[in-house]
Design a protein around this motif. Structure first.
Motif, PDB file in Angstrom:
ATOM      1  N   VAL A 159       8.079  -0.648  10.096  1.00  9.96           N
ATOM      2  CA  VAL A 159       6.859  -0.541   9.246  1.00  9.96           C
ATOM      3  C   VAL A 159       6.162  -1.058   8.602  1.00  9.96           C
ATOM      4  CG1 VAL A 159       6.684   1.793   7.093  1.00  9.96           C
ATOM      5  CG2 VAL A 159       8.927   0.884   8.683  1.00  9.96           C
ATOM      6  N   VAL A 160       5.155  -0.456   9.715  1.00 14.43           N
ATOM      7  CA  VAL A 160       3.765  -1.496   9.126  1.00 14.43           C
ATOM      8  C   VAL A 160       2.616  -0.421   8.532  1.00 14.43           C
ATOM      9  CG1 VAL A 160       1.453  -1.951  10.574  1.00 14.43           C
ATOM     10  CG2 VAL A 160       3.614  -1.867  11.968  1.00 14.43           C
ATOM     11  N   LYS A 161       2.567  -1.396   7.267  1.00 15.67           N
ATOM     12  CA  LYS A 161       1.854  -0.688   6.308  1.00 15.67           C
ATOM     13  C   LYS A 161       0.234  -1.051   6.334  1.00 15.67           C
ATOM     14  CE  LYS A 161       5.213  -1.771   2.374  1.00 15.67           C
ATOM     15  NZ  LYS A 161       4.936  -1.098   0.897  1.00 15.67           N
ATOM     16  N   LYS A 162       0.060  -0.372   5.798  1.00 16.53           N
ATOM     17  CA  LYS A 162      -1.913  -0.780   6.152  1.00 16.53           C
ATOM     18  C   LYS A 162      -2.538  -1.353   4.757  1.00 16.53           C
ATOM     19  CE  LYS A 162      -4.426   3.208   6.434  1.00 16.53           C
ATOM     20  NZ  LYS A 162      -5.680   4.304   6.247  1.00 16.53           N
ATOM     21  N   SER A 188      -2.366   5.473   8.969  1.00 19.59           N
ATOM     22  CA  SER A 188      -1.450   4.715   9.377  1.00 19.59           C
ATOM     23  C   SER A 188      -0.373   4.455  10.559  1.00 19.59           C
ATOM     24  CB  SER A 188      -0.753   5.447   7.821  1.00 19.59           C
ATOM     25  OG  SER A 188       0.369   6.506   8.527  1.00 19.59           O
ATOM     26  N   SER A 189      -0.807   5.425  10.903  1.00 22.49           N
ATOM     27  CA  SER A 189       0.201   5.806  12.450  1.00 22.49           C
ATOM     28  C   SER A 189      -1.382   5.107  13.625  1.00 22.49           C
ATOM     29  CB  SER A 189      -0.091   7.612  12.895  1.00 22.49           C
ATOM     30  OG  SER A 189       0.254   7.450  14.302  1.00 22.49           O
ATOM     31  N   TYR A 190      -2.073   5.767  13.031  1.00 26.13           N
ATOM     32  CA  TYR A 190      -2.718   4.640  14.176  1.00 26.13           C
ATOM     33  C   TYR A 190      -3.045   3.362  13.333  1.00 26.13           C
ATOM     34  CZ  TYR A 190      -7.687   2.857  15.886  1.00 26.13           C
ATOM     35  OH  TYR A 190      -8.730   1.923  16.291  1.00 26.13           O
ATOM     36  N   HIS A 191      -3.232   3.125  12.585  1.00 28.16           N
ATOM     37  CA  HIS A 191      -3.084   1.135  11.946  1.00 28.16           C
ATOM     38  C   HIS A 191      -1.834   0.580  12.735  1.00 28.16           C
ATOM     39  CE1 HIS A 191      -3.550  -2.168  10.402  1.00 28.16           C
ATOM     40  NE2 HIS A 191      -1.982  -2.551   9.809  1.00 28.16           N
ATOM     41  N   ALA A 192      -0.289   1.426  12.825  1.00 30.68           N
ATOM     42  CA  ALA A 192       0.542   1.000  13.645  1.00 30.68           C
ATOM     43  C   ALA A 192       0.876   0.728  14.892  1.00 30.68           C
ATOM     44  CB  ALA A 192       1.972   1.935  13.191  1.00 30.68           C
ATOM     45  N   LEU A 193      -0.299   1.900  15.372  1.00 28.45           N
ATOM     46  CA  LEU A 193      -0.355   2.042  17.326  1.00 28.45           C
ATOM     47  C   LEU A 193      -0.897   0.465  17.146  1.00 28.45           C
ATOM     48  CD1 LEU A 193       0.179   2.404  20.115  1.00 28.45           C
ATOM     49  CD2 LEU A 193      -2.204   4.152  19.106  1.00 28.45           C
ATOM     50  N   LEU A 233      11.553   0.266  16.959  1.00 30.94           N
ATOM     51  CA  LEU A 233      10.507   1.148  16.994  1.00 30.94           C
ATOM     52  C   LEU A 233       9.568   0.969  16.079  1.00 30.94           C
ATOM     53  CD1 LEU A 233       9.847   4.356  16.615  1.00 30.94           C
ATOM     54  CD2 LEU A 233      12.149   4.298  14.772  1.00 30.94           C
ATOM     55  N   VAL A 234       8.557   1.761  15.924  1.00 28.33           N
ATOM     56  CA  VAL A 234       7.620   1.451  15.193  1.00 28.33           C
ATOM     57  C   VAL A 234       6.968   2.327  14.620  1.00 28.33           C
ATOM     58  CG1 VAL A 234       4.713  -0.003  15.033  1.00 28.33           C
ATOM     59  CG2 VAL A 234       7.255  -1.410  16.554  1.00 28.33           C
ATOM     60  N   LEU A 235       6.773   2.612  12.984  1.00 27.95           N
ATOM     61  CA  LEU A 235       5.924   3.432  12.432  1.00 27.95           C
ATOM     62  C   LEU A 235       5.344   2.959  11.189  1.00 27.95           C
ATOM     63  CD1 LEU A 235      10.030   4.596  11.527  1.00 27.95           C
ATOM     64  CD2 LEU A 235       8.236   6.139  12.567  1.00 27.95           C
ATOM     65  N   GLY A 236       3.874   3.922  11.194  1.00 29.78           N
ATOM     66  CA  GLY A 236       3.061   3.579  10.214  1.00 29.78           C
ATOM     67  C   GLY A 236       3.683   4.365   8.723  1.00 29.78           C
ATOM     68  N   ASP A 237       3.250   3.622   7.790  1.00 28.51           N
ATOM     69  CA  ASP A 237       4.007   3.811   6.373  1.00 28.51           C
ATOM     70  C   ASP A 237       3.108   5.195   5.919  1.00 28.51           C
ATOM     71  OD1 ASP A 237       5.271   3.757   3.739  1.00 28.51           O
ATOM     72  OD2 ASP A 237       4.134   2.421   3.347  1.00 28.51           O
ATOM     73  N   GLN A 238       3.527   5.847   5.441  1.00 30.35           N
ATOM     74  CA  GLN A 238       2.792   7.028   5.045  1.00 30.35           C
ATOM     75  C   GLN A 238       2.512   6.859   3.447  1.00 30.35           C
ATOM     76  OE1 GLN A 238       0.759   9.449   6.637  1.00 30.35           O
ATOM     77  NE2 GLN A 238       2.195   9.118   8.215  1.00 30.35           N
ATOM     78  N   ASP A 239       1.456   7.278   2.764  1.00 26.71           N
ATOM     79  CA  ASP A 239       1.273   7.177   1.263  1.00 26.71           C
ATOM     80  C   ASP A 239       1.200   8.390   0.907  1.00 26.71           C
ATOM     81  OD1 ASP A 239       0.156   5.522  -0.723  1.00 26.71           O
ATOM     82  OD2 ASP A 239      -1.715   6.046  -0.452  1.00 26.71           O
ATOM     83  N   VAL A 240       2.467   8.711   0.577  1.00 31.13           N
ATOM     84  CA  VAL A 240       2.576  10.166   0.078  1.00 31.13           C
ATOM     85  C   VAL A 240       3.387   9.668  -1.430  1.00 31.13           C
ATOM     86  CG1 VAL A 240       3.931  11.482   2.416  1.00 31.13           C
ATOM     87  CG2 VAL A 240       5.683   9.561   0.825  1.00 31.13           C
ATOM     88  N   GLY A 241       2.928  10.530  -2.437  1.00 30.33           N
ATOM     89  CA  GLY A 241       3.412  10.819  -3.611  1.00 30.33           C
ATOM     90  C   GLY A 241       4.639  10.029  -3.836  1.00 30.33           C
ATOM     91  N   LYS A 242       4.901   9.536  -4.673  1.00 31.41           N
ATOM     92  CA  LYS A 242       6.569   9.466  -5.494  1.00 31.41           C
ATOM     93  C   LYS A 242       7.347  10.501  -5.558  1.00 31.41           C
ATOM     94  CE  LYS A 242       5.761   5.302  -7.502  1.00 31.41           C
ATOM     95  NZ  LYS A 242       5.533   4.579  -8.753  1.00 31.41           N
ATOM     96  N   ILE A 243       6.580  11.925  -5.893  1.00 32.33           N
ATOM     97  CA  ILE A 243       7.122  13.060  -6.038  1.00 32.33           C
ATOM     98  C   ILE A 243       7.522  13.799  -4.418  1.00 32.33           C
ATOM     99  CG2 ILE A 243       7.252  15.427  -7.275  1.00 32.33           C
ATOM    100  CD1 ILE A 243       5.153  14.584  -9.109  1.00 32.33           C
TER     101      ILE A 243
END
Length: 167
Positions: A162-165, A18-23, A130-140
């Motif tokens: 926040v850039v979503k994949k 997701s970080s690469y995608h944001a870049l 500021l540009v960030l990737g959206d981490q795909d972390v679980g809800k918990i």
């Protein structure tokens, strides 16, 4: 009339997709704006701090025993050096990608909690976006640890994209 301050864009990266995608999104969509600003693209990465102690869980039937073990200074220094080498490699790869897109970039590294370090860097370098990737972390995990992007949206002193994949 005073000249308008030149805008600065920073992309916060890590080793994730997701970080690469944001870049890549920033390079494809903001390249002209970055060039017109006369500023380089700021690429920022935070190394995690090696923990001073680790907790190991040992199973005893249905019970668990937690045993805190202090890390030796040699172990902490070894982890710090390994993290530094990885971070340098990721930052250099990002700079190479920027150069291949005709964008001048500078890389900045820090050590610590990514949420706070990113917000501190925004303030220190007077970042405009500021540009960030959206981490795909679980809800918990998001509920327990918090989200870097969510923290930055609420605490950074500039607009945050926040850039979503794509799915």
């Amino acid at each position: 009339m005073a000249a308008e301050p030149r805008k600065k864009v920073m992309v916060a990266i890590d080793e994730s997709g997701s970080s690469y995608h944001a870049l890549m999104w920033a390079l494809e969509n903001l390249r002209e704006s970055i060039a017109v600003s006369g500023n380089p693209l700021f690429i920022f990465m935070v190394q995690p701090s090696p923990a001073n102690s680790n907790v190991f869980a040992a199973s005893l039937g249905s019970a668990r025993v937690y045993c805190p073990i202090s890390a030796t200074p040699e172990f902490v220094n070894s982890m710090r050096e390994k993290n530094k080498v990885v971070s340098i490699g990721i930052l250099e790869k990002a700079r190479t990608i920027c150069n291949s897109h005709g964008v001048n970039a500078i890389t900045i590294g820090a050590v610590g909690d990514p949420r706070q370090a990113i917000c501190d860097a925004v303030k220190k370098y007077n970042i405009s976006l500021l540009v960030l990737g959206d981490q795909d972390v679980g809800k918990i995990k998001r509920a327990l640890m918090g989200s870097v992007s969510n923290h930055c949206v609420h605490n950074a002193r500039c607009p945050v994209l926040v850039v979503k994949k794509p799915e």
